[in-house]
Design an enzyme around this catalytic site. Structure first.
Site, PDB file in Angstrom:
ATOM      1  N   HIS A 186      -4.333  -6.371 -20.052  1.00 38.09           N
ATOM      2  CA  HIS A 186      -5.658  -6.960 -20.238  1.00 38.09           C
ATOM      3  C   HIS A 186      -5.566  -8.442 -20.597  1.00 38.09           C
ATOM      4  O   HIS A 186      -6.412  -9.249 -20.195  1.00 38.09           O
ATOM      5  CB  HIS A 186      -6.415  -6.210 -21.342  1.00 38.09           C
ATOM      6  CG  HIS A 186      -7.210  -5.057 -20.838  1.00 38.09           C
ATOM      7  ND1 HIS A 186      -7.292  -3.861 -21.487  1.00 38.09           N
ATOM      8  CD2 HIS A 186      -7.973  -4.904 -19.730  1.00 38.09           C
ATOM      9  CE1 HIS A 186      -8.062  -3.031 -20.806  1.00 38.09           C
ATOM     10  NE2 HIS A 186      -8.477  -3.641 -19.747  1.00 38.09           N
ATOM     11  N   GLU A 413      -1.040   1.940  -1.015  1.00 42.68           N
ATOM     12  CA  GLU A 413      -0.401   1.911  -2.328  1.00 42.68           C
ATOM     13  C   GLU A 413       0.877   2.746  -2.335  1.00 42.68           C
ATOM     14  O   GLU A 413       1.743   2.554  -3.172  1.00 42.68           O
ATOM     15  CB  GLU A 413      -1.346   2.478  -3.391  1.00 42.68           C
ATOM     16  CG  GLU A 413      -2.677   1.752  -3.477  1.00 42.68           C
ATOM     17  CD  GLU A 413      -3.714   2.577  -4.209  1.00 42.68           C
ATOM     18  OE1 GLU A 413      -4.089   2.182  -5.319  1.00 42.68           O
ATOM     19  OE2 GLU A 413      -4.140   3.616  -3.666  1.00 42.68           O
ATOM     20  N   ASP A 437       0.230  -1.169  -7.391  1.00 40.29           N
ATOM     21  CA  ASP A 437       0.745   0.196  -7.295  1.00 40.29           C
ATOM     22  C   ASP A 437       1.860   0.292  -6.265  1.00 40.29           C
ATOM     23  O   ASP A 437       2.822   1.043  -6.450  1.00 40.29           O
ATOM     24  CB  ASP A 437      -0.382   1.171  -6.927  1.00 40.29           C
ATOM     25  CG  ASP A 437      -1.017   1.808  -8.160  1.00 40.29           C
ATOM     26  OD1 ASP A 437      -0.318   1.956  -9.175  1.00 40.29           O
ATOM     27  OD2 ASP A 437      -2.205   2.142  -8.106  1.00 40.29           O
ATOM     28  N   CYS A 484      -5.304  -6.696  -2.013  1.00 44.78           N
ATOM     29  CA  CYS A 484      -6.205  -6.812  -3.163  1.00 44.78           C
ATOM     30  C   CYS A 484      -5.455  -6.660  -4.486  1.00 44.78           C
ATOM     31  O   CYS A 484      -6.062  -6.435  -5.528  1.00 44.78           O
ATOM     32  CB  CYS A 484      -7.333  -5.787  -3.077  1.00 44.78           C
ATOM     33  SG  CYS A 484      -6.782  -4.070  -3.019  1.00 44.78           S
TER      34      CYS A 484
END
Length: 559
Positions: A186, A413, A437, A484
């Protein structure tokens, strides 16, 4: 030592210099906290502490911007978690004092979150932050956090909880350094959104003396202690030159010879959509829809979902919005669709696998998306997460078309999809590579394990090999493929991706201008040459350095 340079992991671009302000470590329970005389009263004190933490976080959320508010609200929900409160109450029942009971309950919950992995592992820092605040509350001492700042400062901590990062004063915080954290933490995500240079995984960061002037490079990950004026001036001149160059390049993403590479935004909710919609992006390349579900106790109705999607689509008239369908499962369990515990949630029934087991989840979401798309006239494209085979892609596409949505795609992914993309992409209209991922599965390294950040570096040639395979399959089928993941926002890696055949890049909106600038300085043939250099490199560091050395000097001089 003056002029000494240390290297961590750069996670938010830019340079800055300023005095260090160390974030005090969290308050710990007294080692000799006595057994409470009145267990009921002690339990009440614990409950009051959690309630006060939740109230404080809610108040911060009300005053926060669109990026910070959802994170603060989510952290407040942890403070209100009845299971956490009950766990602390049980610890009081075992004879532990209120502060010790809270710490023990948090440790218990943190172990469970880490075992689950994925979304829950990402919330461990939030959980511990709630615990530290609650411990401070029962002890009657100030809550942990960033101290009041009197001027431009470089914040240094072992790690920063989302609540702390979200509340930073952007006018005074010029850079962030943490000893822990990772590329997708984060702290990294928020720092990039806020435009604050940040370096994580800097060993010894908390030993830097308070007030020491440091120069921070969020691109290279370098931190220099007591830099000389030559370095500070060089960084300042570079920032000014970059700002001037960015101001000259606007509009759609194009290479120097006019080859289009669409520049899109990643969003996770309505507030993100409002913010991104006002920026110079060509649409949305990744709309994460989990927030609609994760706090719900029953499956949201079609009407409830459609209302949210409408609000997002309205922010992008005439621009595409690529929606990722529900990415939940054992690592992000839903109260109304829990398939039970799994030994390894990251490799379990998540994403499309969950929807295959409970197709009503997917059908209700597709119906809601179709309703919102029709009412807004939006260019909506829908893609599925965690696809592994051509049969899964075909099953998903059939359901998308049956609901009247015109374009179905898949997330790349899982390495299997990249390796068999010729067959998988024959079943759908487009694909988007989730490099976060994809790197995790290719390198067998947990995204949340900060010590493995070097393996998760998106410059790893093995990961780029898998990306290249996916692009080959897309080219074979004449289907567009985008990226992305984190790598899309790296200006130099964006050149490599374009050279591999990627036709769109989706990232935090704040990263778009630098990527647009990098593309404008190179022809598509030059991008292909840079991609070749990266693929031929021995490792991630060598790949990055080879590309930077061969890139346009006008770019490398300022970025």
């Amino acid at each position: 030592m003056s002029g000494e340079t240390f290297t961590g992991v750069g996670v938010s671009p830019g340079t800055a210099a300023g005095p260090v302000v160390q974030v005090a470590p969290p308050v710990r329970p007294p080692a000799d906290e006595p057994t409470p005389v009145d267990a009921a009263a002690a339990t009440d004190l614990v409950l009051e502490a959690f309630a006060s933490v939740a109230k404080d976080l809610d108040a911060r959320a009300e005053a926060a911007d669109e990026h910070a508010a959802p994170i603060l609200k989510a952290t407040a929900l942890i403070a209100r978690d009845k299971g956490l409160a009950k766990a602390a109450g049980r610890q009081v029942g075992k004879g532990k004092g209120p502060a010790t009971a809270i710490a023990a309950a948090v440790d218990e919950y943190a172990a469970q979150f880490e075992a689950l992995g994925g979304y829950f592992a990402e919330r461990v820092t939030d959980l511990r932050d709630v615990g530290h605040r609650a411990v401070a509350a029962v002890l009657g001492v100030p809550a942990p956090g960033v101290p009041s700042l009197t001027g431009p400062s470089v914040i240094v901590a072992e790690d920063l909880a989302p609540a702390e990062t979200a509340a930073l004063d952007r006018a005074k915080v010029v850079a962030i350094i943490t000893a822990a954290g990772g590329r997708t933490s984060h702290t990294a995500i928020l720092a990039a959104q806020m435009g604050i240079p940040a370096v994580v995984q800097l060993h010894g960061a908390t030993s830097i003396a308070e007030g020491t002037t440091v120069a921070v490079d969020g691109d290279s990950g370098e931190v220099t202690l007591e830099p000389d004026m030559e370095l500070i001036e060089a960084q300042r001149a570079r920032r000014e030159a970059l700002a001037a160059a960015l101001a000259e390049v606007t509009g759609n993403g194009l290479t120097r010879d006019g080859h289009p590479v669409n520049l899109l935004a990643n969003i996770g909710g309505v507030d993100d959509a409002v913010a991104a919609g006002a920026t110079d992006v060509e649409g949305v390349g990744l709309f994460r829809t989990e927030f609609v579900y994760l706090s719900a106790q029953t499956m949201p109705t079609v009407e409830e979902q459609a209302e949210v999607y409408r609000k997002v689509f309205e922010q992008f008239p005439g621009r595409r919005v690529v929606v990722r369908t529900l990415d939940a499962g054992a690592d992000k369990p839903l109260a109304f669709a829990n398939l039970g515990d799994e030994e390894n949630p990251a490799l379990g029934r998540r994403g499309l696998r969950l929807c295959e087991a409970k197709p009503e989840l997917l059908d209700s979401q597709l119906e809601a998306l179709a309703v919102a798309a029709k009412e807004t006239g939006a260019d909506v494209r829908v893609m599925a997460p965690m696809v592994a085979t051509a049969d899964e892609a075909a099953w998903f596409a059939e359901r998308v078309y049956a609901h009247g949505l015109p374009k179905a795609g898949v997330m790349v992914e899982v390495p299997a999809v990249a390796l068999r993309s010729k067959h998988v992409l024959a079943e759908v209209d487009f694909a988007s590579i989730g490099t976060n991922d994809l790197a995790q599965y290719t390198m067998a390294a947990d995204r949340m394990e900060g010590e493995l950040s070097h393996l998760l570096d998106p410059w790893q040639p093995a990961v780029l090999d898998v990306v290249a395979a996916a692009c080959d399959g897309a080219d074979h089928n004449g289907k567009p493929i985008g990226v992305c993941g984190e790598s899309a926002g790296d200006p130099y890696l964006a050149l490599v991706l374009a050279g591999l055949g990627v036709r769109s890049l989706s990232m935090a909106p704040s990263k778009v201008p630098a990527v647009r600038l990098a593309l404008s300085k190179h022809t598509i043939q030059q991008c292909r040459q840079l991609a070749h250099l990266a693929l031929e490199a021995r490792g991630a560091h060598e790949a990055r350095e080879a590309v930077r050395a061969a890139a346009n000097e006008e770019l490398t001089a300022i970025l």
